[in-house]
Scaffold this motif. Structure first.
Motif, mmCIF file in Angstrom:
data_model
loop_
_atom_site.group_PDB
_atom_site.id
_atom_site.type_symbol
_atom_site.label_atom_id
_atom_site.label_comp_id
_atom_site.label_asym_id
_atom_site.label_seq_id
_atom_site.Cartn_x
_atom_site.Cartn_y
_atom_site.Cartn_z
ATOM 1 N N ASP A 240 -10.319 15.295 3.770
ATOM 2 C CA ASP A 240 -10.158 15.641 2.363
ATOM 3 C C ASP A 240 -8.996 16.605 2.139
ATOM 4 O O ASP A 240 -8.341 16.559 1.099
ATOM 5 C CB ASP A 240 -11.459 16.205 1.802
ATOM 6 C CG ASP A 240 -12.536 15.134 1.658
ATOM 7 O OD1 ASP A 240 -12.190 13.932 1.656
ATOM 8 O OD2 ASP A 240 -13.725 15.500 1.556
ATOM 9 N N THR A 241 -8.721 17.460 3.109
ATOM 10 C CA THR A 241 -7.542 18.339 3.015
ATOM 11 C C THR A 241 -6.278 17.504 2.998
ATOM 12 O O THR A 241 -5.358 17.760 2.210
ATOM 13 C CB THR A 241 -7.506 19.332 4.191
ATOM 14 O OG1 THR A 241 -8.681 20.130 4.151
ATOM 15 C CG2 THR A 241 -6.273 20.220 4.125
ATOM 16 N N ARG A 242 -6.230 16.498 3.831
ATOM 17 C CA ARG A 242 -5.060 15.613 3.865
ATOM 18 C C ARG A 242 -4.922 14.844 2.542
ATOM 19 O O ARG A 242 -3.818 14.665 2.031
ATOM 20 C CB ARG A 242 -5.141 14.677 5.055
ATOM 21 C CG ARG A 242 -4.998 15.408 6.373
ATOM 22 C CD ARG A 242 -5.282 14.500 7.571
ATOM 23 N NE ARG A 242 -5.118 15.224 8.806
ATOM 24 C CZ ARG A 242 -3.948 15.439 9.409
ATOM 25 N NH1 ARG A 242 -2.844 14.975 8.883
ATOM 26 N NH2 ARG A 242 -3.898 16.110 10.536
ATOM 27 N N ILE B 217 -9.900 3.572 6.205
ATOM 28 C CA ILE B 217 -9.848 4.848 5.486
ATOM 29 C C ILE B 217 -8.584 4.923 4.645
ATOM 30 O O ILE B 217 -8.602 5.369 3.495
ATOM 31 C CB ILE B 217 -9.958 6.031 6.463
ATOM 32 C CG1 ILE B 217 -11.376 6.052 7.043
ATOM 33 C CG2 ILE B 217 -9.606 7.352 5.793
ATOM 34 C CD1 ILE B 217 -11.619 7.107 8.081
ATOM 35 N N GLN B 218 -7.476 4.449 5.212
ATOM 36 C CA GLN B 218 -6.220 4.446 4.450
ATOM 37 C C GLN B 218 -6.341 3.546 3.222
ATOM 38 O O GLN B 218 -5.826 3.877 2.151
ATOM 39 C CB GLN B 218 -5.072 3.982 5.336
ATOM 40 C CG GLN B 218 -4.701 4.981 6.402
ATOM 41 C CD GLN B 218 -3.467 4.559 7.181
ATOM 42 O OE1 GLN B 218 -2.525 4.016 6.611
ATOM 43 N NE2 GLN B 218 -3.476 4.816 8.473
ATOM 44 N N ALA B 219 -7.040 2.420 3.362
ATOM 45 C CA ALA B 219 -7.224 1.505 2.235
ATOM 46 C C ALA B 219 -8.082 2.158 1.145
ATOM 47 O O ALA B 219 -7.786 2.023 -0.055
ATOM 48 C CB ALA B 219 -7.864 0.198 2.708
ATOM 49 N N TYR C 161 0.048 11.730 5.406
ATOM 50 C CA TYR C 161 -0.946 12.667 5.919
ATOM 51 C C TYR C 161 -2.125 11.945 6.572
ATOM 52 O O TYR C 161 -2.921 12.559 7.269
ATOM 53 C CB TYR C 161 -1.459 13.576 4.806
ATOM 54 C CG TYR C 161 -0.374 14.403 4.169
ATOM 55 C CD1 TYR C 161 0.294 15.389 4.894
ATOM 56 C CD2 TYR C 161 0.005 14.200 2.855
ATOM 57 C CE1 TYR C 161 1.298 16.142 4.322
ATOM 58 C CE2 TYR C 161 1.006 14.958 2.270
ATOM 59 C CZ TYR C 161 1.646 15.922 3.014
ATOM 60 O OH TYR C 161 2.646 16.670 2.439
ATOM 61 N N LEU C 162 -2.234 10.650 6.325
ATOM 62 C CA LEU C 162 -3.343 9.867 6.877
ATOM 63 C C LEU C 162 -2.868 8.816 7.867
ATOM 64 O O LEU C 162 -3.614 7.902 8.201
ATOM 65 C CB LEU C 162 -4.112 9.176 5.741
ATOM 66 C CG LEU C 162 -4.695 10.070 4.653
ATOM 67 C CD1 LEU C 162 -5.318 9.230 3.559
ATOM 68 C CD2 LEU C 162 -5.700 11.028 5.229
ATOM 69 N N MET D 52 0.846 -1.185 0.000
ATOM 70 C CA MET D 52 0.000 0.000 0.000
ATOM 71 C C MET D 52 0.887 1.242 0.000
ATOM 72 O O MET D 52 1.938 1.270 0.607
ATOM 73 C CB MET D 52 -0.908 -0.018 1.241
ATOM 74 C CG MET D 52 -1.875 1.149 1.282
ATOM 75 S SD MET D 52 -3.245 0.965 2.428
ATOM 76 C CE MET D 52 -2.450 1.107 3.998
ATOM 77 N N THR D 53 0.448 2.289 -0.688
ATOM 78 C CA THR D 53 1.160 3.554 -0.762
ATOM 79 C C THR D 53 1.277 4.152 0.631
ATOM 80 O O THR D 53 0.334 4.115 1.413
ATOM 81 C CB THR D 53 0.393 4.544 -1.669
ATOM 82 O OG1 THR D 53 0.131 3.913 -2.903
ATOM 83 C CG2 THR D 53 1.173 5.810 -1.884
#
Length: 167
Positions: free
Chosen positions: A152-154, A14-16, A6-7, A1-2
């Motif tokens: 969403d900013t992140r 959510i990261q997925a 920021y997350l 995974m990347t």
């Protein structure tokens, strides 16, 4: 995974989802479709007026803002998207306060909702110093979709970095 710096503190689910948007090349489309409006708040004077309007709507009784500015030297990597400072000084028999907010210049290019999220966050610090439950309740009061705007900013910051590396 990347690696999603920021997350990093968000749940794996959510990261997925974010990693899936990135890997399928749809992160930019998601952000553009949801936040298509740009803002014209480009100068420190316009930023001062914008922040003062929000402050007067939600925190009228708090001390006035002394200074507001954009700053290109704020490092997004150090999680400093905005900075608030407050000082109290004794001048004679009176207590004078100095409140200032500095916003990272990258938000000149951001959708208005992201700029508002940063402003709301920094204004909330004048009343609540720590990131407590009361702090986030105040943020949600000033911007009802605060948590979604923060996420969403992140994502937007990550998307900007991806665009920079693709050049």
């Amino acid at each position: 995974m990347t690696k999603l710096k920021y997350l990093a503190h968000y749940p794996e689910s959510i990261q997925a989802q974010a990693a899936h948007l990135i890997s399928t090349g749809r992160l930019g489309d998601y952000l553009h479709n949801k936040y298509a409006n740009t803002h014209q708040i480009q100068s420190d004077k316009a930023l001062y007026q914008y922040i003062n309007e929000i402050k007067n709507d939600y925190m009228r009784k708090s001390n006035p803002l002394s200074q507001v500015s954009y700053n290109s030297k704020l490092q997004v990597l150090n999680q400093a998207l905005g900075i608030h400072t407050y000082q109290s000084r004794v001048q004679g028999s009176k207590l004078k306060s100095h409140n200032s907010i500095t916003v990272a210049s990258v938000f000149k290019e951001a959708p208005l909702e992201f700029l508002r999220m940063i402003v709301v966050h920094e204004l909330a610090h004048f009343k609540e110093k720590d990131h407590s439950k009361a702090f986030y309740q105040l943020c949600n009061h000033m911007q009802p979709d605060y948590h979604q705007a923060e996420l969403d900013t992140r994502l937007w910051l990550h998307w900007r970095e991806l665009k920079e590396t693709d050049r």
